[in-house]
Design a protein around this motif. Structure first.
Motif, mmCIF file in Angstrom:
data_model
loop_
_atom_site.group_PDB
_atom_site.id
_atom_site.type_symbol
_atom_site.label_atom_id
_atom_site.label_comp_id
_atom_site.label_asym_id
_atom_site.label_seq_id
_atom_site.Cartn_x
_atom_site.Cartn_y
_atom_site.Cartn_z
ATOM 1 N N ASN A 171 0.916 -1.155 0.137
ATOM 2 C CA ASN A 171 -0.007 -0.177 -0.295
ATOM 3 C C ASN A 171 0.838 1.204 -0.071
ATOM 4 O O ASN A 171 0.392 2.245 0.172
ATOM 5 N N TRP A 172 2.181 1.203 0.052
ATOM 6 C CA TRP A 172 3.028 2.534 -0.041
ATOM 7 C C TRP A 172 3.021 3.011 -1.531
ATOM 8 O O TRP A 172 3.629 4.253 -1.604
ATOM 9 N N GLY A 173 2.756 2.501 -2.298
ATOM 10 C CA GLY A 173 2.693 3.079 -3.824
ATOM 11 C C GLY A 173 4.003 2.376 -4.567
ATOM 12 O O GLY A 173 4.877 1.710 -4.004
ATOM 13 N N SER A 174 3.849 2.307 -5.774
ATOM 14 C CA SER A 174 4.894 1.622 -6.719
ATOM 15 C C SER A 174 6.278 2.044 -6.487
ATOM 16 O O SER A 174 7.133 1.122 -6.126
ATOM 17 N N ALA A 175 6.575 3.312 -6.426
ATOM 18 C CA ALA A 175 7.987 3.981 -6.416
ATOM 19 C C ALA A 175 8.360 3.699 -4.979
ATOM 20 O O ALA A 175 9.684 3.076 -4.566
ATOM 21 N N ALA A 176 7.636 3.924 -3.810
ATOM 22 C CA ALA A 176 8.181 3.491 -2.393
ATOM 23 C C ALA A 176 8.335 1.813 -2.198
ATOM 24 O O ALA A 176 9.341 1.475 -1.616
ATOM 25 N N THR A 177 7.522 1.239 -3.009
ATOM 26 C CA THR A 177 7.718 -0.244 -2.734
ATOM 27 C C THR A 177 8.990 -0.536 -3.525
ATOM 28 O O THR A 177 9.746 -1.567 -2.831
ATOM 29 N N HIS A 178 9.176 -0.114 -4.673
ATOM 30 C CA HIS A 178 10.285 -0.721 -5.132
ATOM 31 C C HIS A 178 11.734 -0.356 -4.385
ATOM 32 O O HIS A 178 12.779 -1.127 -4.297
ATOM 33 N N VAL A 179 11.914 0.934 -3.877
ATOM 34 C CA VAL A 179 12.838 1.410 -2.979
ATOM 35 C C VAL A 179 13.205 0.391 -1.915
ATOM 36 O O VAL A 179 14.285 -0.067 -1.571
ATOM 37 N N TRP A 180 11.937 0.173 -1.203
ATOM 38 C CA TRP A 180 12.000 -0.668 0.102
ATOM 39 C C TRP A 180 12.456 -2.156 -0.332
ATOM 40 O O TRP A 180 13.315 -2.652 0.293
ATOM 41 N N VAL A 181 12.300 -2.595 -1.473
ATOM 42 C CA VAL A 181 12.510 -4.083 -1.796
ATOM 43 C C VAL A 181 13.952 -4.010 -2.147
ATOM 44 O O VAL A 181 14.782 -4.935 -1.709
ATOM 45 N N VAL A 182 14.582 -2.918 -2.895
ATOM 46 C CA VAL A 182 15.892 -2.880 -3.033
ATOM 47 C C VAL A 182 16.753 -2.780 -1.537
ATOM 48 O O VAL A 182 17.868 -3.598 -1.244
ATOM 49 N N PHE A 183 16.126 -1.803 -0.728
ATOM 50 C CA PHE A 183 16.957 -1.391 0.330
ATOM 51 C C PHE A 183 16.850 -2.801 1.214
ATOM 52 O O PHE A 183 17.955 -3.270 1.889
ATOM 53 N N ILE A 184 15.867 -3.396 1.190
ATOM 54 C CA ILE A 184 15.814 -4.716 2.162
ATOM 55 C C ILE A 184 16.763 -5.783 1.886
ATOM 56 O O ILE A 184 17.042 -6.637 2.535
ATOM 57 N N TYR A 185 16.611 -5.914 0.491
ATOM 58 C CA TYR A 185 17.401 -7.032 0.011
ATOM 59 C C TYR A 185 18.880 -6.951 0.301
ATOM 60 O O TYR A 185 19.678 -7.907 0.351
ATOM 61 N N LEU A 186 19.338 -5.679 0.047
ATOM 62 C CA LEU A 186 20.762 -5.318 0.300
ATOM 63 C C LEU A 186 21.228 -5.411 1.703
ATOM 64 O O LEU A 186 22.337 -5.937 1.927
ATOM 65 N N PHE A 187 20.184 -5.140 2.457
ATOM 66 C CA PHE A 187 20.392 -5.289 4.152
ATOM 67 C C PHE A 187 20.572 -6.566 4.472
ATOM 68 O O PHE A 187 21.225 -7.115 5.336
ATOM 69 N N PHE A 188 19.715 -7.694 3.691
ATOM 70 C CA PHE A 188 19.815 -9.119 3.937
ATOM 71 C C PHE A 188 20.997 -9.527 3.557
ATOM 72 O O PHE A 188 21.824 -10.456 4.319
ATOM 73 N N CYS A 189 21.632 -9.066 2.415
ATOM 74 C CA CYS A 189 22.787 -9.590 2.013
ATOM 75 C C CYS A 189 23.915 -9.217 2.986
ATOM 76 O O CYS A 189 24.792 -9.905 3.022
ATOM 77 N N VAL A 190 23.911 -8.127 3.419
ATOM 78 C CA VAL A 190 24.927 -7.617 4.492
ATOM 79 C C VAL A 190 24.924 -8.571 5.749
ATOM 80 O O VAL A 190 25.902 -8.967 6.348
ATOM 81 N N ALA A 191 23.532 -8.832 6.109
ATOM 82 C CA ALA A 191 23.213 -9.559 7.481
ATOM 83 C C ALA A 191 23.675 -10.923 7.123
ATOM 84 O O ALA A 191 24.601 -11.532 8.050
ATOM 85 N N TYR A 192 23.728 -11.574 5.993
ATOM 86 C CA TYR A 192 23.874 -13.108 5.899
ATOM 87 C C TYR A 192 25.502 -13.223 5.658
ATOM 88 O O TYR A 192 25.866 -14.021 6.160
ATOM 89 N N THR A 193 25.955 -12.205 5.017
ATOM 90 C CA THR A 193 27.679 -12.385 5.102
ATOM 91 C C THR A 193 28.227 -12.050 6.119
ATOM 92 O O THR A 193 28.946 -12.687 6.514
ATOM 93 N N ALA A 194 27.666 -11.063 7.218
ATOM 94 C CA ALA A 194 28.170 -10.925 8.540
ATOM 95 C C ALA A 194 28.194 -12.141 9.396
ATOM 96 O O ALA A 194 28.849 -12.495 10.207
ATOM 97 N N ASP A 195 27.169 -12.993 8.902
ATOM 98 C CA ASP A 195 26.803 -14.269 9.692
ATOM 99 C C ASP A 195 27.625 -15.514 8.960
ATOM 100 O O ASP A 195 28.340 -16.246 9.780
#
Length: 458
Positions: A103-127
């Motif tokens: 419900n955030w809208g298309s642009a915000a949703t896409h930005v969120w998906v990018v951010f959270i996937y990169l956050f997951f990448c960093v978190a998984y690497t650190a582990d």
């Protein structure tokens, strides 16, 4: 210090269980969540997976140097303190990845998906870097390391087949439509289980190979020297190529499986049955792998089974199997080469690390594992990208309640055809590049034993 035993094997398996609850869940269902629930196109997701994993690979090189440079705490442990911290970050990334922001809208949703996937990448690497490196300091005995590799493979199997196989039962309703809120509910459960599993790892495993340097910065470390050692390590390069091949299936093909059974065979529950067939094959391998390795050598076993799987997956790609039960059986038998590779891969990697120690007399466990993991992340990115792009190539429509028969048929061909390329890469990596055959491996073990004995006597 406690002797190596079942406690270490269970603990090390728990580490892979902890990581798999997050990594495999995101790897297998993040694409479905983003395309069906958030309405993101498969082409966007494919590009994100590809670029995200290259970003992740760069993070690997950084994270791998940190344990080699700095020790944390007073325990004298090199990797366990890092795992104790990173497990919380990884669990948080799982929760955030499946938050419904449609419900955030298309642009915000896409930005969120990018951010959270990169956050997951960093978190998984650190582990994952400290965890992967941990095996080389738990024991230096080759047989015990094979047991750790087997334990790690079983850990991933427990989650991948014993837990994730049931996910489609919760994310699809009786009509085959996706239930959006179920993704986050599952993420809560998996995040808690991940933290508990890593806690068990820290308490059960023992770091026996120590450099006895105090906490703080290791002034003897040089990334430049460690990098030179890595690029001259032929077995390590071979493992990188082979692992890229295996990850085309693990991170690419496997994320197509729930969609294949739902769209092509109109039976979402078949994903669960397919998983149990895979479990049965893996359990048989768990029992016989040590005997097969002792008789044929790890490298030879991987090469032989990969040749079989190359031929078998090519056949089931050319010949369409209509009966879903027959298909599941044939597919799991055809891909047995992957199961064998996964079962022994970590023992092969520790052999590569030992090879570097023999050449230099120095310990670069964290850095060398990170550079190997760099290649794995490239493989993950390529696999996830190809899996996502393939949906776009065949005309998959994001957000649609179902796909056309033509799309479903093409999806099946992708599911069986990509492994052909994967097994070819495994054969090239292990057969043409990796050069530690049985004789050379035994000679390496003997030389290392003598060298370590001399150091201990000084």
């Amino acid at each position: 210090m406690k002797k190596f035993g079942l406690r270490d094997q269970v603990g090390y398996a728990l580490g892979d269980i902890g990581g798999s609850f997050v990594n495999l869940y995101i790897g297998g269902f993040f694409l479905i969540f983003c395309t069906y629930v958030l309405g993101v196109s498969p082409y966007f997701m494919g590009t994100l997976f590809l670029l995200g994993k290259f970003f992740d690979a760069a993070c690997n090189a950084i994270m791998g140097t940190i344990p080699d440079r700095w020790k944390l705490g007073k325990s004298g442990n090199k990797f366990l303190p890092y795992i104790s911290i990173s497990k919380w970050i990884l669990a948080a990334s799982c929760l955030l990845s499946f938050a419904d922001v449609s419900n955030w809208g298309s642009a915000a949703t896409h930005v969120w998906v990018v951010f959270i996937y990169l956050f997951f990448c960093v978190a998984y690497t650190a582990d994952s870097i400290p965890y992967g490196s941990l095996a080389s300091v738990i024991t230096n005995d080759p047989i015990e390391r094979t047991k750790l590799s087997r334990a790690r493979a079983v850990g991933g199997m427990i989650v991948g087949l014993g837990f994730l196989s049931f996910v489609p039962m919760f994310i699809y309703d009786s009509s085959g439509a996706v239930i959006s809120k179920a993704f986050f509910q599952i993420a809560i459960v998996f995040s808690i289980l991940s933290v508990l599993a890593y806690t068990g790892l820290v308490r059960l495993t023992t770091e026996r190979i120590r450099d006895d340097k105090p906490a703080g910065k290791n002034l003897d470390y040089s990334f430049k020297d460690a990098f030179k050692v890595a690029i001259k390590n032929r077995p390590l390069i071979g493992m990188m190529v082979a692992s890229i091949g295996s990850l085309l299936i693990i991170n690419g093909v496997n994320q197509l499986a729930p969609i294949v059974f739902a769209e092509r065979y109109h039976m979402p529950g078949a994903f669960t049955i397919n998983s149990f067939i895979n479990i049965s094959i893996t359990l048989v391998l768990f029992v016989i792998i040590p005997k097969l390795v002792a008789r044929f050598n790890k490298r030879n076993l991987v090469i032989a089974t990969s040749f079989f799987s190359l031929a078998a997956t090519l056949i089931i790609t050319l010949v369409t199997v209509e009966n879903v039960y027959v298909f599941m059986t044939l597919y799991n038998v055809a891909t047995v080469g992957l199961a064998v590779f996964v079962m022994v891969v970590w023992a092969l990697v520790t052999d590569c690390i030992d090879y570097a120690e023999l050449q230099t007399g120095k310990h670069y466990e964290g850095t060398l594992y990170a550079l190997y993991s760099f290649a794995r992340k490239v493989g993950m990115g390529l696999g996830a990208a190809i899996g996502s792009y393939s949906l776009g190539w065949i005309g998959f429509v994001s957000g649609a309640p179902s796909q056309t028969p033509g799309v479903a048929n093409s999806l099946l061909k992708m599911y069986t055809g990509i492994p052909v390329i994967a097994f070819l890469l495994i054969i090239i990596g292990m057969g043409l590049i990796y050069n530690l055959n049985a004789k050379k491996t035994n000679e390496m073990y003997a030389a290392l034993k003598e060298m370590r004995a001399k150091k201990a006597a000084v």
